[in-house]
Design an enzyme around this catalytic site. Sequence first.
Site, PDB file in Angstrom:
ATOM      1  N   THR A 156       0.853  -1.185   0.000  1.00  0.00           N
ATOM      2  CA  THR A 156       0.000   0.000   0.000  1.00  0.00           C
ATOM      3  C   THR A 156       0.888   1.233   0.000  1.00  0.00           C
ATOM      4  O   THR A 156       2.065   1.172   0.374  1.00  0.00           O
ATOM      5  CB  THR A 156      -0.917   0.031   1.225  1.00  0.00           C
ATOM      6  N   LYS A 168       9.771   0.953  13.812  1.00  0.00           N
ATOM      7  CA  LYS A 168       8.783   0.627  14.833  1.00  0.00           C
ATOM      8  C   LYS A 168       7.835  -0.471  14.359  1.00  0.00           C
ATOM      9  O   LYS A 168       7.455  -0.523  13.190  1.00  0.00           O
ATOM     10  CB  LYS A 168       7.979   1.869  15.223  1.00  0.00           C
TER      11      LYS A 168
END
Length: 410
Positions: A156, A168
């Site tokens: 995406t 992260k």
Amino acid sequence: MQSGTQFTQGLRLAMDDGPAWTVEAVRQVRYHVVGSDHLFSTHNTDLLDGCPEAPLRAGERRLVVIDENVEKLHGARIREYFAFHDVRITVLVLRADETVKQWDAVSRVVDAMNDFGIDRRREPVIAIGGGVLTDVVGFAASLYRRGTPYIRIPTTLIGLVDAGVGVKTGVNYSSGKNRLGTYAPAKVTFLDRSFLRSLDLRHISNGLAEILKMALIRSEDLFTLLETHGPAVRADRFQGSTGTLARAADAIFADSIHLMLEELQPNLWESALERCVDYGHTFSPTIEMHALPELLHGEAVVIDMALTTALGTLRGDVSQEEAGRIFAVIRALGLPLWSDVLEDRGLLEEALRDTVRHRDGQQRLPLPVGIGRHRFVNDVEPAELEAATRVLRQAHEAVRHLPAGTLVGA
């Protein structure tokens, strides 16, 4: 051993009041972000050679975790690629969206790694999907045997420009956005824009929100690119169908990622809490979790940015003309200015309190200064938030009759 302090390669022993040791060590972090369109074309070898620490060779095997939507659209092509290169794969198909971004998804990935009998030194897990999927796999990999390597292939736009380039990982817990997580860089992230051809425009807009974030806080030039070419690049899904669209898409894509990495690299573990890339992420975690499944992540982020733009106008940091341009570009990129969850007068105060807890007792709130610059403040009051909300509602009412993707004033 004599009383006093001795140093040996980062190990310190103090004897004055009994033995006590302090251990200091530094671990180097190195990861790769590689652009490679048509990654799963059988003659593209980037996936085989693009991870120097764990090259993929004929006869080897890999665990592949793939988003269920990607599986439907691209699963056959992905399997054909691995078969062509004589790589044996075990595939876990996983539903991955914000409503199921929970511990159960992590547990499924851990079970798959355990059943696979993964060699954590030389068999990185391959994650293929959006930002939610890569977050879940990265989190699971960081936990399994205290750290298993993984490779990200985001599919995406938000995964390509935001979730896929940092370190992260995380999943939601209770009502907390990404409340459980780790810092665990992928060995390599492959950026393949050809996946965007199959996305609906709403998900293209979702990723453009994070690109717009970098423009508003770091680069007026990037903002101008979005203002001039953003709607057409969005409609073309970053595929570069003409020479003009290709140049614009390349520039928007590369500039936003470069700016993001410039901000992340010196502060990967967020030891410095004043982070300009937190722009749009002060109120949005609470807005997003309260609005699920109405809002996508980028949509919540852009509402946060619209709100803080309104706040900037009230403080005199953003002119009315600049605010008008920002709101117009938000709409032109198919993004919302407003969510009805903002009608809850206590919601933004709750969001700010949660952010203060997360930022070590201070707001450290990045606010725009004009277009392309920012500053940090610690003095936002509830009355000011209410006033900014009223300004934002007025802006929303002025354009709500226009279809998303319309450039206001064009």
